[in-house]
Design a protein around this motif. Structure first.
Motif, PDB file in Angstrom:
ATOM      1  N   ALA A  32     -11.581   0.875   2.630  1.00 28.62           N
ATOM      2  CA  ALA A  32     -10.111   1.124   3.524  1.00 28.62           C
ATOM      3  C   ALA A  32      -8.726   1.414   2.474  1.00 28.62           C
ATOM      4  O   ALA A  32      -8.303   2.894   3.359  1.00 28.62           O
ATOM      5  N   LEU A  33      -8.659   1.598   1.417  1.00 29.11           N
ATOM      6  CA  LEU A  33      -8.007   1.897   1.137  1.00 29.11           C
ATOM      7  C   LEU A  33      -7.829   2.787   0.186  1.00 29.11           C
ATOM      8  O   LEU A  33      -7.428   4.427   0.409  1.00 29.11           O
ATOM      9  N   ALA A  34      -9.273   3.917  -0.290  1.00 27.18           N
ATOM     10  CA  ALA A  34     -10.101   5.041  -0.393  1.00 27.18           C
ATOM     11  C   ALA A  34      -9.277   6.334   0.808  1.00 27.18           C
ATOM     12  O   ALA A  34      -9.540   7.240   0.708  1.00 27.18           O
ATOM     13  N   ASP A  35      -9.967   5.830   2.118  1.00 27.08           N
ATOM     14  CA  ASP A  35      -9.864   6.826   3.408  1.00 27.08           C
ATOM     15  C   ASP A  35      -8.294   6.797   3.461  1.00 27.08           C
ATOM     16  O   ASP A  35      -8.154   8.060   3.891  1.00 27.08           O
ATOM     17  N   ARG A  36      -7.646   5.890   3.690  1.00 23.72           N
ATOM     18  CA  ARG A  36      -6.710   5.819   3.989  1.00 23.72           C
ATOM     19  C   ARG A  36      -5.408   6.387   2.578  1.00 23.72           C
ATOM     20  O   ARG A  36      -4.173   7.582   3.744  1.00 23.72           O
ATOM     21  N   TYR A  37      -5.927   6.627   2.015  1.00 28.73           N
ATOM     22  CA  TYR A  37      -4.928   7.269   0.730  1.00 28.73           C
ATOM     23  C   TYR A  37      -5.637   8.123  -0.002  1.00 28.73           C
ATOM     24  O   TYR A  37      -6.323   7.344  -1.611  1.00 28.73           O
ATOM     25  N   GLY A  54       3.878   5.659  -2.744  1.00 31.61           N
ATOM     26  CA  GLY A  54       3.176   6.510  -2.921  1.00 31.61           C
ATOM     27  C   GLY A  54       3.084   6.960  -4.737  1.00 31.61           C
ATOM     28  O   GLY A  54       3.195   6.740  -5.219  1.00 31.61           O
ATOM     29  N   LEU A  55       2.949   5.272  -4.709  1.00 34.54           N
ATOM     30  CA  LEU A  55       2.979   5.005  -6.407  1.00 34.54           C
ATOM     31  C   LEU A  55       1.516   5.168  -7.489  1.00 34.54           C
ATOM     32  O   LEU A  55       1.520   5.009  -8.574  1.00 34.54           O
ATOM     33  N   LEU A  56       0.687   5.118  -5.761  1.00 34.84           N
ATOM     34  CA  LEU A  56      -0.680   5.010  -6.970  1.00 34.84           C
ATOM     35  C   LEU A  56      -0.995   6.691  -6.537  1.00 34.84           C
ATOM     36  O   LEU A  56      -2.556   6.411  -6.908  1.00 34.84           O
ATOM     37  N   ASP A  57      -0.467   7.690  -6.107  1.00 35.88           N
ATOM     38  CA  ASP A  57      -0.832   8.913  -5.989  1.00 35.88           C
ATOM     39  C   ASP A  57      -1.395   9.029  -7.442  1.00 35.88           C
ATOM     40  O   ASP A  57      -0.805   9.202  -8.264  1.00 35.88           O
ATOM     41  N   GLY A  58      -2.445   9.925  -7.075  1.00 38.22           N
ATOM     42  CA  GLY A  58      -3.484  10.617  -8.507  1.00 38.22           C
ATOM     43  C   GLY A  58      -3.403   9.612  -9.893  1.00 38.22           C
ATOM     44  O   GLY A  58      -3.953  10.099 -10.891  1.00 38.22           O
ATOM     45  N   LYS A  59      -3.563   7.796  -9.510  1.00 46.97           N
ATOM     46  CA  LYS A  59      -3.273   7.267 -10.211  1.00 46.97           C
ATOM     47  C   LYS A  59      -4.371   6.683 -10.029  1.00 46.97           C
ATOM     48  O   LYS A  59      -5.720   6.460  -8.826  1.00 46.97           O
ATOM     49  N   ARG A  60      -5.551   5.843 -10.783  1.00 50.78           N
ATOM     50  CA  ARG A  60      -6.480   4.996 -11.130  1.00 50.78           C
ATOM     51  C   ARG A  60      -6.330   3.584 -10.215  1.00 50.78           C
ATOM     52  O   ARG A  60      -4.816   3.210 -10.969  1.00 50.78           O
ATOM     53  N   VAL A 118       7.829  -1.249   1.740  1.00 56.50           N
ATOM     54  CA  VAL A 118       7.760   0.366   1.191  1.00 56.50           C
ATOM     55  C   VAL A 118       8.882   0.511   0.379  1.00 56.50           C
ATOM     56  O   VAL A 118       8.807   1.014  -0.788  1.00 56.50           O
ATOM     57  N   GLY A 119      10.257   1.048   1.152  1.00 57.33           N
ATOM     58  CA  GLY A 119      11.149   1.511   0.548  1.00 57.33           C
ATOM     59  C   GLY A 119      11.714   1.262   0.146  1.00 57.33           C
ATOM     60  O   GLY A 119      12.107   1.602  -1.929  1.00 57.33           O
ATOM     61  N   ALA A 120      11.893  -0.111  -0.508  1.00 53.72           N
ATOM     62  CA  ALA A 120      12.006  -1.338  -1.110  1.00 53.72           C
ATOM     63  C   ALA A 120      11.766  -1.339  -2.872  1.00 53.72           C
ATOM     64  O   ALA A 120      11.763  -1.340  -3.873  1.00 53.72           O
ATOM     65  N   VAL A 121       9.988  -1.375  -2.401  1.00 49.15           N
ATOM     66  CA  VAL A 121       9.139  -1.329  -3.821  1.00 49.15           C
ATOM     67  C   VAL A 121       9.464   0.338  -4.506  1.00 49.15           C
ATOM     68  O   VAL A 121       9.333   0.064  -6.042  1.00 49.15           O
ATOM     69  N   SER A 132       0.342  -5.166  -8.138  1.00 44.33           N
ATOM     70  CA  SER A 132      -0.216  -5.123  -6.998  1.00 44.33           C
ATOM     71  C   SER A 132      -0.306  -6.257  -6.725  1.00 44.33           C
ATOM     72  O   SER A 132      -2.319  -5.615  -8.046  1.00 44.33           O
ATOM     73  N   LEU A 133      -0.696  -7.552  -6.538  1.00 40.88           N
ATOM     74  CA  LEU A 133      -2.490  -8.538  -6.013  1.00 40.88           C
ATOM     75  C   LEU A 133      -2.712  -8.315  -5.144  1.00 40.88           C
ATOM     76  O   LEU A 133      -2.533  -8.122  -4.056  1.00 40.88           O
ATOM     77  N   CYS A 134      -4.358  -7.956  -5.529  1.00 43.17           N
ATOM     78  CA  CYS A 134      -4.987  -7.920  -3.878  1.00 43.17           C
ATOM     79  C   CYS A 134      -5.062  -6.519  -3.326  1.00 43.17           C
ATOM     80  O   CYS A 134      -4.423  -5.611  -3.672  1.00 43.17           O
ATOM     81  N   THR A 135      -4.926  -7.474  -1.915  1.00 43.11           N
ATOM     82  CA  THR A 135      -4.122  -6.352  -0.905  1.00 43.11           C
ATOM     83  C   THR A 135      -3.016  -5.171  -0.708  1.00 43.11           C
ATOM     84  O   THR A 135      -2.752  -4.705  -0.252  1.00 43.11           O
ATOM     85  N   GLY A 136      -2.052  -6.382  -1.677  1.00 43.66           N
ATOM     86  CA  GLY A 136      -0.632  -5.301  -2.321  1.00 43.66           C
ATOM     87  C   GLY A 136      -0.964  -4.032  -2.700  1.00 43.66           C
ATOM     88  O   GLY A 136       0.561  -3.430  -1.827  1.00 43.66           O
ATOM     89  N   ALA A 137      -1.858  -3.307  -3.371  1.00 46.87           N
ATOM     90  CA  ALA A 137      -1.905  -2.508  -3.345  1.00 46.87           C
ATOM     91  C   ALA A 137      -1.999  -1.564  -2.321  1.00 46.87           C
ATOM     92  O   ALA A 137      -1.332  -0.112  -2.679  1.00 46.87           O
ATOM     93  N   PHE A 138      -2.055  -2.248  -0.677  1.00 48.69           N
ATOM     94  CA  PHE A 138      -1.872  -1.185   0.297  1.00 48.69           C
ATOM     95  C   PHE A 138      -0.133  -0.905   0.600  1.00 48.69           C
ATOM     96  O   PHE A 138       0.288   0.667   0.576  1.00 48.69           O
ATOM     97  N   VAL A 139       0.374  -1.823  -0.157  1.00 53.14           N
ATOM     98  CA  VAL A 139       1.544  -1.745  -0.073  1.00 53.14           C
ATOM     99  C   VAL A 139       2.413   0.176  -1.105  1.00 53.14           C
ATOM    100  O   VAL A 139       3.578   1.141  -0.950  1.00 53.14           O
ATOM    101  N   LEU A 140       1.529  -0.133  -2.942  1.00 57.65           N
ATOM    102  CA  LEU A 140       2.288   0.239  -3.812  1.00 57.65           C
ATOM    103  C   LEU A 140       1.507   2.107  -2.967  1.00 57.65           C
ATOM    104  O   LEU A 140       1.999   3.108  -3.914  1.00 57.65           O
ATOM    105  N   ALA A 141       1.018   1.611  -2.298  1.00 60.25           N
ATOM    106  CA  ALA A 141      -0.572   3.044  -2.259  1.00 60.25           C
ATOM    107  C   ALA A 141       0.554   3.964  -1.053  1.00 60.25           C
ATOM    108  O   ALA A 141       0.816   5.139  -0.813  1.00 60.25           O
ATOM    109  N   ALA A 142       1.103   3.136   0.017  1.00 61.57           N
ATOM    110  CA  ALA A 142       1.820   3.349   0.935  1.00 61.57           C
ATOM    111  C   ALA A 142       3.145   4.595   0.697  1.00 61.57           C
ATOM    112  O   ALA A 142       4.201   5.270   0.881  1.00 61.57           O
TER     113      ALA A 142
END
Length: 321
Positions: free
Chosen positions: A128-133, A112-118, A85-88, A100-110
């Motif tokens: 699960a992605l919406a609930d956690r982030y 903070g790169l997806l905050d406020g973004k679609r 997460v820190g390296a990304v 991110s490909l597929c569930t790699g979005a969870f890494v981007l969300a962790a």
């Protein structure tokens, strides 16, 4: 040469990793543009599916890349490794395009790169992605989302769509189409298409639109309507729309617009035709109409696209504007 770094760690999905390496690892035959320098970055040996993988570089090399790709993450019930997460996050701060490909979005969300973004991910994990982030605007109904420096895709085949979208952004439609032909996949599915439809997409050309789609593509210079398509297919407009949704994931008019834009891209890259002529050849009617739809769909005006992606000088002729 653009550098693509594949960020890997234990628990990555091998399909998405292999897919990305296949697209960016070597140039298709006949393509002369500088291709990508692919680096696999991770910490020591990692377990990807049932395979053991030795990365070429450490995660500390991610900020040196032009594009960082995070493949699918297998266990979405646990937080991804802090080092990944820190390296990304560091790569994005350094100016890299992060994908991110597929569930790699969870890494981007962790990160903070997806905050406020679609953003999107595989349809089975969007809740699960919406609930956690909760700061992420999760769209479960699209193939991929392009936010410029941050891009996310749905699962499996949609990951291929996003990779080809990146090639199209970097090298133009003709090169992306050549890459798609080598991979034997559709050259372009717009990101806004549905990632999951009620009926499966047929694997053979025996679906109700098999004859209609090529017929329409050969007539893109004409002002085709839904009624024209329905008449040709021998069905009602309502019935046609249902078949289009099942087969293509979109409406007849949106499908037609996508084909017209693709044809315009090809003509801008391969000819010196003026925009008025390209508008006529693609059924757009006027240059104004073409510019409006092209700019909205592609993100740049036709003349800018031509200057960026013109693959080779064509015959002497009038300028585009």
């Amino acid at each position: 040469m653009s550098t693509v770094a594949l960020a890997v760690t234990d628990g990555m999905l091998h399909f998405e990793l292999s897919l990305a390496y296949e697209v960016f690892g070597s140039a298709p035959a006949g393509v002369s543009v500088p291709w990508y320098d692919v680096r696999v970055c991770g910490v020591d040996a990692v377990r990807v599916g049932r395979f053991r993988l030795e990365p070429d570089h450490g995660l500390d090399r991610l900020p040196d890349a032009d594009t960082v790709i995070v493949p699918g993450w297998a266990d979405t019930d646990v937080e991804p490794p802090a080092e990944l997460v820190g390296a990304v996050r560091a790569a994005h701060e350094a100016g890299a395009r992060v994908v991110s490909l597929c569930t790699g979005a969870f890494v981007l969300a962790a990160a903070g790169l997806l905050d406020g973004k679609r953003a999107t991910t595989h349809w089975a994990h969007t809740a699960a992605l919406a609930d956690r982030y909760p700061r992420v605007e999760v769209d479960p109904d699209v193939l991929y989302v392009d936010n410029g420096s941050v891009l996310t895709s749905a699962g499996k085949a949609a990951a291929m769509d996003l990779c080809l979208h990146l090639v199209r952004l970097d090298h133009g439609s003709s090169v992306a189409n050549t890459a798609a032909r080598r991979l034997v996949v559709p050259p372009h599915r717009a990101g806004g298409q549905a990632q999951f439809v009620a009926a499966p997409v047929p694997t053979r050309d025996d679906h109700p639109l098999a004859a209609l789609l090529p017929w329409a593509i050969e007539r893109l210079d004409r002002p085709l309507t839904v009624e024209d398509l329905a008449r040709r297919a021998g069905m009602s407009s309502r019935h046609l729309s249902r078949h289009f949704r099942a087969v293509t994931g979109t409406t007849p008019l949106q499908w037609l617009l996508t084909q017209r834009i693709r044809r315009a891209q090809e003509l801008l890259e391969s000819t010196d035709d003026v925009v008025d002529a390209i508008a006529a050849a693609t059924g757009m009617g006027t240059a104004t109409t073409l510019r409006r739809h092209f700019n909205r769909t592609v993100g740049v005006p036709p003349d800018t696209y031509r200057r960026t992606f013109r693959s080779a000088p064509g015959p002497t002729g009038p300028t585009a504007e």
